[in-house]
Design an enzyme around this catalytic site. Structure first.
Site, short mmCIF file in Angstrom:
data_model
loop_
_atom_site.label_atom_id
_atom_site.label_comp_id
_atom_site.label_asym_id
_atom_site.label_seq_id
_atom_site.Cartn_x
_atom_site.Cartn_y
_atom_site.Cartn_z
CG ASP A 34 -2.07 0.93 1.14
OD1 ASP A 34 -1.83 2.13 0.90
OD2 ASP A 34 -3.22 0.49 1.30
CB ILE A 35 1.55 3.96 -2.44
CG1 ILE A 35 0.13 4.30 -2.88
CG2 ILE A 35 2.24 3.03 -3.43
CD1 ILE A 35 0.10 5.13 -4.18
CB VAL A 99 -9.42 0.86 -4.64
CG1 VAL A 99 -9.06 0.21 -5.98
CG2 VAL A 99 -8.56 2.12 -4.42
CG HIS A 103 -8.33 -3.78 -1.71
ND1 HIS A 103 -9.29 -3.23 -2.53
CD2 HIS A 103 -8.21 -2.96 -0.64
CE1 HIS A 103 -9.72 -2.12 -1.97
NE2 HIS A 103 -9.10 -1.93 -0.82
CG MET A 104 -7.84 -9.59 3.17
SD MET A 104 -7.87 -11.40 3.31
CE MET A 104 -9.48 -11.77 2.65
CG HIS A 105 -6.54 -3.15 3.76
ND1 HIS A 105 -5.93 -1.99 3.39
CD2 HIS A 105 -7.80 -3.08 3.27
CE1 HIS A 105 -6.78 -1.23 2.71
NE2 HIS A 105 -7.93 -1.87 2.62
P1 AMP Z 1 -10.00 0.61 0.66
O1 AMP Z 1 -10.57 1.69 1.56
O2 AMP Z 1 -10.07 -0.73 1.33
O3 AMP Z 1 -10.64 0.62 -0.71
O4 AMP Z 1 -8.48 0.94 0.54
C1 AMP Z 1 -7.82 1.27 -0.64
C2 AMP Z 1 -6.35 1.24 -0.32
O5 AMP Z 1 -5.62 1.32 -1.51
C3 AMP Z 1 -5.86 2.40 0.59
O6 AMP Z 1 -5.24 1.85 1.73
C4 AMP Z 1 -4.90 3.17 -0.30
O7 AMP Z 1 -3.83 3.70 0.42
C5 AMP Z 1 -4.47 2.10 -1.28
N1 AMP Z 1 -4.04 2.57 -2.59
C6 AMP Z 1 -4.66 3.44 -3.41
N2 AMP Z 1 -4.00 3.56 -4.58
C7 AMP Z 1 -2.93 2.71 -4.51
C8 AMP Z 1 -1.87 2.37 -5.40
N3 AMP Z 1 -1.77 2.93 -6.61
N4 AMP Z 1 -0.95 1.46 -4.99
C9 AMP Z 1 -1.04 0.89 -3.77
N5 AMP Z 1 -2.02 1.18 -2.88
C10 AMP Z 1 -2.95 2.08 -3.24
#
Ligand code: AMP
Length: 142
Positions: A34-35, A99, A103-105
Site C-alpha cells: 500500500d503506497i 478502490v 483487496h485484503m489489507h
Molecule cells: P479501501 O478503503 O479498502 O478501498 O483501501 C484502498 C487502499 O488502496 C488504501 O489503503 C490506499 O492507500 C491504497 N491505494 C490506493 N492507490 C494505490 C496504489 N496505486 N498502490 C497501492 N495502494 C494504493
C-alpha cells in the site's frame, strides 16, 4: 450493486498499466505494498479475477485471496518483527471501500502502536522499496 469497473486502479496494476511494489504473485492473486501504509509493511492482496468486493466475488476466488493474505501475514511477521497482524477487507463505500477491486489489507502491528488513519500519508518510495525487499526475502524463506 454497481458493475465491476475494469478501469479501476488495481485492475490497471494487474494489467501492468500502472506500477506497484509487487511482493508476491501466483496463478490467482498478486500482493503489493500500500503506497499510503497505515503501518510499516501494509500490503494488499488482490484476486486476478475481476471482483468488486466480498458481495460479488466467487467463493473460490475469495479463498485464493485469503490464502495469499495468510502467506503475506506469515512473511510480514518475520520481515517487520511484528507482534500482531490486522487483516481487513472493506466492501462498498458504506463499508469504507475506496478502490473497487476486491483487496485484503494485511497490516503488521506492534504493541502499543496505533494504525495511521487511512490514506493520510504517501510513503517515501525508498522506504517502500526497502520494505518490499524485506517482504520478498521473508516470503522466499517461508
Ligand atoms: P479501501 O478503503 O479498502 O478501498 O483501501 C484502498 C487502499 O488502496 C488504501 O489503503 C490506499 O492507500 C491504497 N491505494 C490506493 N492507490 C494505490 C496504489 N496505486 N498502490 C497501492 N495502494 C494504493
Amino acid at each position: 450493486m454497481t458493475a465491476y469497473d475494469p478501469n479501476n486502479i488495481f485492475a490497471k496494476i494487474l494489467r501492468g498499466e500502472f506500477p506497484c511494489y509487487k511482493v508476491y504473485e501466483d496463478d490467482h492473486v498478486i500482493a503489493f505494498l500500500d503506497i499510503m501504509p497505515r503501518t510499516p509493511g501494509h500490503t494488499l492482496v488482490i484476486p486476478k479475477a475481476p471482483a468488486r468486493n466480498i458481495l460479488d466475488i466467487a467463493q473460490e476466488d475469495f479463498a485464493h485471496v485469503a490464502r495469499g493474505a495468510h502467506k503475506i501475514a506469515q512473511a510480514a511477521k518475520q520481515a517487520f518483527q511484528a507482534d500482531g497482524m490486522t487483516i481487513a477487507q472493506y466492501s462498498e463505500a458504506s463499508g469504507g471501500q475506496v478502490v473497487f477491486h476486491l483487496h485484503m489489507h494485511v497490516m503488521p502491528r506492534h504493541d502499543n502502536v496505533g494504525l495511521l488513519p487511512a490514506a493520510s500519508r504517501k510513503e517515501d518510495p525508498k522506504v517502500l522499496e526497502d520494505n518490499a525487499t524485506k517482504l520478498i526475502a521473508a516470503l522466499a524463506a517461508l
